[in-house]
Structures are given as C-alpha cells and as structure tokens.
Design a protein around this motif. Sequence first.
Motif, short mmCIF file in Angstrom:
data_model
loop_
_atom_site.label_atom_id
_atom_site.label_comp_id
_atom_site.label_asym_id
_atom_site.label_seq_id
_atom_site.Cartn_x
_atom_site.Cartn_y
_atom_site.Cartn_z
N MET A 66 0.84 -1.20 0.00
CA MET A 66 0.00 0.00 0.00
C MET A 66 0.88 1.25 0.00
SD MET A 66 -2.85 -1.23 2.80
CE MET A 66 -1.65 -2.09 3.84
N PRO A 67 1.56 1.54 -1.10
CA PRO A 67 2.50 2.67 -1.13
C PRO A 67 1.85 4.01 -0.84
CG PRO A 67 2.09 1.81 -3.35
CD PRO A 67 1.50 0.84 -2.40
N TRP A 68 0.54 4.10 -1.02
CA TRP A 68 -0.15 5.36 -0.73
C TRP A 68 -0.19 5.65 0.78
CZ3 TRP A 68 -4.26 3.79 2.21
CH2 TRP A 68 -4.72 2.49 2.01
N LEU A 69 0.27 4.69 1.59
CA LEU A 69 0.39 4.93 3.03
C LEU A 69 1.70 5.62 3.41
CD1 LEU A 69 -0.99 1.67 4.70
CD2 LEU A 69 -2.01 3.95 4.73
N ALA A 70 2.47 6.04 2.42
CA ALA A 70 3.76 6.69 2.70
C ALA A 70 3.66 7.84 3.69
CB ALA A 70 4.40 7.16 1.39
N PRO A 71 2.58 8.65 3.69
CA PRO A 71 2.50 9.73 4.68
C PRO A 71 2.59 9.26 6.13
CG PRO A 71 0.91 10.12 2.93
CD PRO A 71 1.50 8.75 2.69
N VAL A 72 2.28 7.98 6.39
CA VAL A 72 2.44 7.46 7.75
C VAL A 72 3.90 7.58 8.18
CG1 VAL A 72 2.30 5.38 9.19
CG2 VAL A 72 0.46 5.92 7.57
N SER A 73 4.81 7.31 7.25
CA SER A 73 6.24 7.40 7.57
C SER A 73 6.66 8.84 7.84
CB SER A 73 7.07 6.80 6.44
OG SER A 73 7.00 7.61 5.27
N TRP A 74 5.94 9.81 7.30
CA TRP A 74 6.27 11.21 7.57
C TRP A 74 5.95 11.58 9.02
CZ3 TRP A 74 3.12 13.45 2.86
CH2 TRP A 74 3.61 12.89 1.67
N LEU A 75 4.95 10.91 9.58
CA LEU A 75 4.56 11.21 10.96
C LEU A 75 5.49 10.55 11.98
CD1 LEU A 75 0.68 10.73 10.68
CD2 LEU A 75 1.94 12.89 10.74
N PHE A 76 5.96 9.34 11.66
CA PHE A 76 6.65 8.53 12.67
C PHE A 76 8.15 8.40 12.47
CE2 PHE A 76 2.26 6.62 12.71
CZ PHE A 76 1.89 7.21 13.92
N VAL A 243 11.19 14.36 -4.20
CA VAL A 243 10.31 13.22 -4.41
C VAL A 243 9.59 13.33 -5.76
CG1 VAL A 243 8.24 12.05 -3.56
CG2 VAL A 243 10.02 12.76 -1.96
N ALA A 244 9.12 14.55 -6.06
CA ALA A 244 8.30 14.73 -7.27
C ALA A 244 9.13 14.72 -8.55
CB ALA A 244 7.53 16.04 -7.16
N TRP A 245 10.33 15.29 -8.51
CA TRP A 245 11.07 15.46 -9.76
C TRP A 245 12.44 14.79 -9.81
CZ3 TRP A 245 8.94 20.36 -7.84
CH2 TRP A 245 7.72 20.66 -8.45
N ALA A 246 12.97 14.38 -8.67
CA ALA A 246 14.29 13.74 -8.67
C ALA A 246 14.22 12.24 -8.47
CB ALA A 246 15.18 14.38 -7.61
N GLY A 247 13.03 11.70 -8.31
CA GLY A 247 12.88 10.25 -8.23
C GLY A 247 13.13 9.63 -6.87
N TYR A 248 13.23 10.42 -5.81
CA TYR A 248 13.42 9.85 -4.48
C TYR A 248 12.12 9.20 -4.01
CZ TYR A 248 17.96 12.12 -3.83
OH TYR A 248 19.27 12.50 -3.94
N PRO A 249 12.21 8.14 -3.20
CA PRO A 249 10.98 7.50 -2.69
C PRO A 249 10.18 8.45 -1.82
CG PRO A 249 12.92 6.10 -2.35
CD PRO A 249 13.43 7.44 -2.76
N ALA A 250 8.86 8.27 -1.81
CA ALA A 250 8.01 9.08 -0.95
C ALA A 250 8.09 8.64 0.50
CB ALA A 250 6.56 9.02 -1.44
N SER A 251 8.33 7.36 0.72
CA SER A 251 8.43 6.85 2.08
C SER A 251 9.75 7.29 2.72
CB SER A 251 8.34 5.32 2.09
OG SER A 251 8.60 4.82 3.38
N MET A 252 9.67 7.74 3.96
CA MET A 252 10.87 8.17 4.67
C MET A 252 11.48 7.05 5.51
SD MET A 252 11.78 11.07 3.72
CE MET A 252 10.98 11.73 2.24
N VAL A 253 10.97 5.84 5.34
CA VAL A 253 11.59 4.65 5.95
C VAL A 253 11.83 3.64 4.85
CG1 VAL A 253 10.49 5.04 8.19
CG2 VAL A 253 9.35 3.60 6.50
#
Length: 398
Positions: A66-76, A243-253
Amino acid sequence: MREQSTRTRAGRIAARIAAATPAGRDRAVDALRAVAILGVVLGHWMVTALVADGGSLHTASPLRSMPWLAPVSWLFQTLAVFFLVGGHSATRGLAAARRRGVPYRRWLADRLGRLFRPVAALLVLWAVAAALLVVTGAELTTVHTLVKLALSPLWFLVVFAGLTAATPLLTRLNPLWPLAVVLHVDLVRFGLGGPAWLGWVNVVAGWLVPYTLGAAWTRGELERRRAGWLLLGGGAVATVALVAWAGYPASMVGVPGAAVSNLDPPTLAAVTFGLAQCGLALSVRDRLRRALRRPVAWAAVALVNLSAMTIFLWHQTALMATTAGALLVGRLPGLHTAPGGLGWVAVRLLWLPVFAVVLGVCWTAFRWHEQGGSRGRSRVVRSHRPEDRRTSGEARHV
C-alpha cells in the motif's frame, strides 16, 4: 471511589515531580525527545509485520503493498528530532562540564554509560533466546528475522555515540557542511552512477545535519521564531521537489524490495525532510513550554525521558513477544497475516495497546539497567542546571 483515589494519587505524584524540577529546566527539550522516541516506536509497530508462513516468520511492510500509506512514515520517522535534541543537550552539557572543571573523558564516559548501560541486558536476553530457538528446532530464517529486528535499534546508538564523542569538534560546525557532503554523495551515487557503498558516508553526514543544528541551538542562533519557520518551509519544499522530480521514494523509511531506501543509508530527501521536522520542533518550543507547566503533562514527559533508552531498545522485543505468544492461539489478523489492505491497518491499530502493555512489562523488568540501579532518584527532574556540580550534568539527555 477507587477511580477517584487513583486520580488523586496520580495528581500527587505529578505535583511532586513538578516541584522537584528546577525552574530553569527547558521542558521543551524533554518533550521533543519524548515525541521522537515514541514516534519511532509507533512507526515500527505500524510498518513492521511478522508474517507467519508455515513454521517460519518473515518480515513484511504495509508500505510495499500500500505505497499510498507513505504519509504514515512522515509522521513517525522522527530520528532527526532526536539528533537535534541530542546535539543541543550534548553541547550544552559539555559547556556546563567545562565550567565545573569536569574533564572531557569523564563527561563522555558518563554520557556513554547512560547510553549503553541498557544494551547489555538486551544482548544477553537475545543471545539466550536465539540459542534456545536453535536448540528447539526453530528455522534459522525465523531466528535470523527475530534477532535482526531485536538488535536493529543498535545501529542508531553506534552513530549517536560517535557524534557524542566528537562533540568538542562539532560545537562550531555549520550544518551546511555536512548537508553539502550529503548533496555531493547523492549526486555521485545517483546522478553519475557512482558505487552504492558511497551512500554509507551519509550515515554520519546525514545525521550530522540535525546534530549540528542542535549545537547551533545551544549557541543561540536558532532562538528567533523565523529560524524554525525557514527550516520547516525550506525543508518541506526541498523534500517535495526531490520526491516529485528527482525520483526519491516518498516513504521516509525503508520498504522491503524497494530499489532505494531514504533511510538505509540516509539520502538527501531524508535529510531535507529532517530539516523540516527540526524546523517544526523549533517552532513549537514556546507552546510546549507553556503546556508543560501542567504537572500531569510534565510528569508524563519526565517518565518517558527517564526510560527513553529502555523504551527504544525493547519496543521491537515487545512486538515480537506478542507475535510469538499469540501464535499459541493461532494465526491472528493484523499480527501474523500479510499486510494487504486497510483491514490489516485497522486491526493492527487494535494491537497497539497490547504491544504497549508488553513493553510495559519489559520496562518494569529492565529499566533499572538504564538508571544504573538507582531507585527513586529522578535525575531528570533534579538536573539540567549549569551550576549543578554533579558529574551527571544534564542527566538523561542522551
């Protein structure tokens, strides 16, 4: 009546802790440390799944399915805040030690002792547990999975200890220097096709950025509210762009199976995200100080700080103990099943209180290792003053 009595007793304990706290202690520092520790704990409990497959256990992550859950990693993913507070506390503590005439070697031994004292119990327990698992016929893949998870917090302690030891060299270092190192490492690694091992330079350089920001805080360079907002805005914009233009993953973990991890080793995106987190932390200091004038709120923060390393070291063990123990009942959803949808997430949320209870058991059993066997002496609420002549200085600021 019993509930009222319990509430009254808790209020009295909170009042005693508040009364024992020096007036000059910056409670916002402790609050930020507590938030950072608890963020990491909750993050691991949410994104680490131990899936029972036949007679073995293997790890999985809801962020993969569920990659759309990436914002969870922004919180924790709050490690940057911990390094910010660590840099501030270490540089402040070193300055206080120098004023008292405490030699660097003694200051460092005290800080590293508080940092690593709880580790011995963890290593002994898991050495015995791993041996018992092998002897009783557990699959080696399962043993490897469990031991790796249990000992995974130690990488953080090694990096943090290294930066702590280098504190005298870092008190005046501008955070832009390690940020420039991270930038150039990523340029070579991703832009020019450089070797992957070069990324491990960022394990030191990446966490040096928030650590030296903490030193700048000590020097008084970040006292203006504008500094926090600039870091928050600049870090957030840079992270979105990466993340948007350089290809880095959205998840911070890290996500199992992903080609690139933002955290293992840290990337430029992880560092800019950490800058945004540090900016937010600096921006809410005054609000935290006002909120922590309340005895109950401060008592909760003080208790977390007293056992910060115990909580950090044993939270994965609590997760695994719950998972292994529940296998006796059967394969349970949200605990032994693969994370494949929102249903899994909803059930995992229900397991969090169980993990917390088991962590409480670990805390009861092992917190004395962190406190050096001292019972009833709260060094959090009796220190953090430059004039304090004890060698502990700003004790508990690990």
